[in-house]
Design an enzyme around this catalytic site. Structure first.
Site, PDB file in Angstrom:
ATOM      1  N   HIS A   6      -0.518 -17.171  17.385  1.00  0.00           N
ATOM      2  CA  HIS A   6      -0.979 -16.878  16.137  1.00  0.00           C
ATOM      3  C   HIS A   6      -2.406 -16.414  15.962  1.00  0.00           C
ATOM      4  CE1 HIS A   6      -1.473 -19.560  12.244  1.00  0.00           C
ATOM      5  NE2 HIS A   6      -1.555 -18.319  11.799  1.00  0.00           N
ATOM      6  N   HIS A   8      -4.442 -13.347  13.440  1.00  0.00           N
ATOM      7  CA  HIS A   8      -4.636 -12.400  12.389  1.00  0.00           C
ATOM      8  C   HIS A   8      -5.771 -11.318  12.625  1.00  0.00           C
ATOM      9  CE1 HIS A   8      -1.531 -15.044  10.522  1.00  0.00           C
ATOM     10  NE2 HIS A   8      -2.493 -15.990  10.370  1.00  0.00           N
ATOM     11  N   HIS A 178       4.393 -18.782   7.020  1.00  0.00           N
ATOM     12  CA  HIS A 178       3.106 -18.803   6.813  1.00  0.00           C
ATOM     13  C   HIS A 178       2.476 -18.173   5.326  1.00  0.00           C
ATOM     14  CE1 HIS A 178      -1.433 -18.431   7.381  1.00  0.00           C
ATOM     15  NE2 HIS A 178      -1.055 -18.401   8.670  1.00  0.00           N
ATOM     16  N   HIS A 223      -0.181 -23.939  12.088  1.00  0.00           N
ATOM     17  CA  HIS A 223      -1.014 -25.100  11.635  1.00  0.00           C
ATOM     18  C   HIS A 223      -0.598 -26.386  12.175  1.00  0.00           C
ATOM     19  CE1 HIS A 223      -1.289 -21.922   8.389  1.00  0.00           C
ATOM     20  NE2 HIS A 223      -2.229 -21.748   9.347  1.00  0.00           N
ATOM     21  N   GLU A 284      -5.290 -19.288  16.098  1.00  0.00           N
ATOM     22  CA  GLU A 284      -5.409 -18.668  14.930  1.00  0.00           C
ATOM     23  C   GLU A 284      -6.914 -18.398  14.758  1.00  0.00           C
ATOM     24  OE1 GLU A 284      -4.226 -20.632  11.188  1.00  0.00           O
ATOM     25  OE2 GLU A 284      -4.358 -18.605  10.134  1.00  0.00           O
TER      26      GLU A 284
END
Lengths: 346, 346
Positions: A6, A8, A178, A223, A284
């Site tokens: 995960h 981005h 997501h 999460h 993340e």
């Protein structure tokens, strides 16, 4: 091999955001379109963004590979129309493909979908196919609330999503569920809407027989699954009350939780409550929380340091969480790594 | 003394729900009103509903007093208009007052508010005052989403809520922030909307300086605070990132969590992460989950059995969680108990 499932591109060169702003303003002003050709980002800019960002932290933390997707909040599917979302998705996904082409050892691509409020999912299925078959993507992000904070869409278990699920199954790639940004002043993004999205999606799945229709469909809840592991008994009780099969039978063959929980006690709960086979390592980074935790001396999102400090995780479980499960849930990642090995041998 | 701070009259005699249905249908059909006088419930019906319901479970579980409010989902503030909601609130609150009059040793009354989408909070402040000063209520439920599942209202920190907060402070009673039903097909009620409501409200408070304006205002987040304790690090990091004071300074003088978490591991997390001074015992029996957990042999909502089985809670902390904190957060409860003692002496 430690796989972060995960990540981005939150450090994307500013030109990307500037193009997106022009796209939104042009459409809102006069319905005009802005060409993707107007976006110019050089390889050096991408290299700088990655080398000073996610790659630097990978090396510091000792992780190997990040499954890398466009900024989740910035998917912002509510803007414009379906065409707006399609062009933006292609622009974003093409940039992710370039990142992963420049850093093939460290990043594998995951795409965003051109969802749009009220639109069918056929364009999403088509963009998924383009990304997977032409660009080597291994998964996608699926937004359960394209209205971005007002929950105007049907649940993920509605048949409107079936064209996408058929394509996911056909291509054998999973989706991370997501949400994008919240445009709702009452519901903050990263610490409310994100977690609510995970909780809501899980409950949609608890109420349905989606996985009877798609027994091989795999969905990842980011999460740490929102509120779900903390309220595991509530969900178990809900299913019992309604005479539905238990979580193990109904969901855990298809649903996975990531480890984006930013304190040790939370991760202890996750790894105690959820079977190790259903947990995928993730951070993340560089994302919702960027500070260093004064209590640990590590950044809050350094979930590897937190997990390393939990002795109750058995060695086999730890290997599964850190990478084994990701290779199972993202089978195209295995093929990708094998291709890379072959290239290295040549 | 063990005080359960979170109970709803979910076992109310069917006549209540039937009156409410008539109220909604009449308004939706022709804008007509249904008089509260048309609702007839005898004391015997109330006694039966309580003695076979919440009182029976109190005795079985060894708890002493339940803070008792109307059914939370059934507040359903989106129906009708402000007058619909006012009449329904009075009917519901008057029934709660009768329950607590019939069983003064076992139940203390908490009211619902006549919130309505877009309406000011002055009617809510007035109904709160009526309930507290005329009927001896000790607290209220505050719905952060009167649209019932679509989050159309401003955050709880908006000045539109200030007339209510002024009244809460003046009367020295707390509010439990509790959503009502969800009318959104994508967001199930008890296992998604409820938890999302808690998470969302907490984040609204993290983003604001509400407690600078109301230093003595006390808010209780039910259902163990939704996702909050599980993601405690995320909130700590968020505040640090934005240079805001830590949770201890900014929120924990005013915000409390209940123990409606239906498995032991979740309650261990709650009691480990959140200071004992901020935790109030609660079960929400007979509520969201009614089954017996085959793993424990107790009902899922028997949180006392779960907490009793957690040895890491220090004796002083346990006393505070089981009742001491409730007497502090609901000071009118102390006065009520003292009045009862005086009566007993006479």
């Amino acid at each position: 091999m430690i796989i972060d499932c995960h990540g981005h591109f939150t450090t994307a060169p500013p030109a990307l955001g500037q193009w997106r702003e022009r796209q939104i303003k042009a459409f809102e002003g006069s319905g005009a379109r802005v060409s993707p050709d107007e976006l110019r980002i050089g390889d050096d800019e991408i290299r700088a963004a990655i080398e000073n960002g996610q790659l630097k932290l990978q090396r510091e933390r000792g992780t190997d590979l990040t499954l890398f997707s466009p900024g989740a909040g910035k998917m912002a599917h509510h803007y414009g129309d379906a065409e707006t979302s399609l062009v933006w998705s292609r622009v974003s996904n093409d940039l992710i493909a370039r990142v992963c082409g420049l850093f093939p050892d460290n990043f594998a691509p995951v795409c965003q979908l051109p969802q749009s409020p009220g639109a069918s999912l056929t364009a999403s299925a088509a963009e998924l196919e383009r990304c997977v078959t032409e660009l080597g993507f291994v998964g996608c992000l699926l937004n359960p609330d394209p209205s971005d904070g007002y929950w105007q869409a049907p649940p993920l278990t509605d048949r409107v999503y079936y064209p996408l699920y058929e394509k996911l199954v056909e291509l054998d790639v999973p989706a991370m569920v997501h949400v994008a940004m919240s445009r709702n002043d009452a519901v903050q993004g990263t610490c409310a809407h994100y977690l609510n999205g995970d909780t809501t999606a899980f409950m949609q799945l608890c109420q349905s027989d989606l996985f009877r229709d798609f027994p091989t469909l795999r969905l990842i809840l980011p999460h740490g699954g929102g509120a779900v592991p903390y309220h595991w008994g509530r969900y178990r009780g809900f299913l019992l009350d309604r005479g539905r099969p238990p979580l193990e039978e109904s969901l855990l063959g298809n649903v996975f939780f990531d480890t984006c929980v930013y304190h040790k006690r939370g991760l202890e709960l996750l790894t105690d409550v959820v079977p190790a086979a259903n947990i995928l390592f993730a951070s993340e980074m560089i994302g919702a929380v960027r500070a260093v935790d004064p209590e640990t001396g590590h950044r809050f999102d350094d979930t590897k340091a937190l997990l390393d400090a939990i002795p109750s995780i058995a060695p086999d479980d730890r290997r599964a969480i850190y990478g084994g499960n990701a290779l199972r849930v993202f089978p195209r990642l295995v093929a990708r790594l094998q291709d890379k090995e072959k290239e290295a041998v040549r």
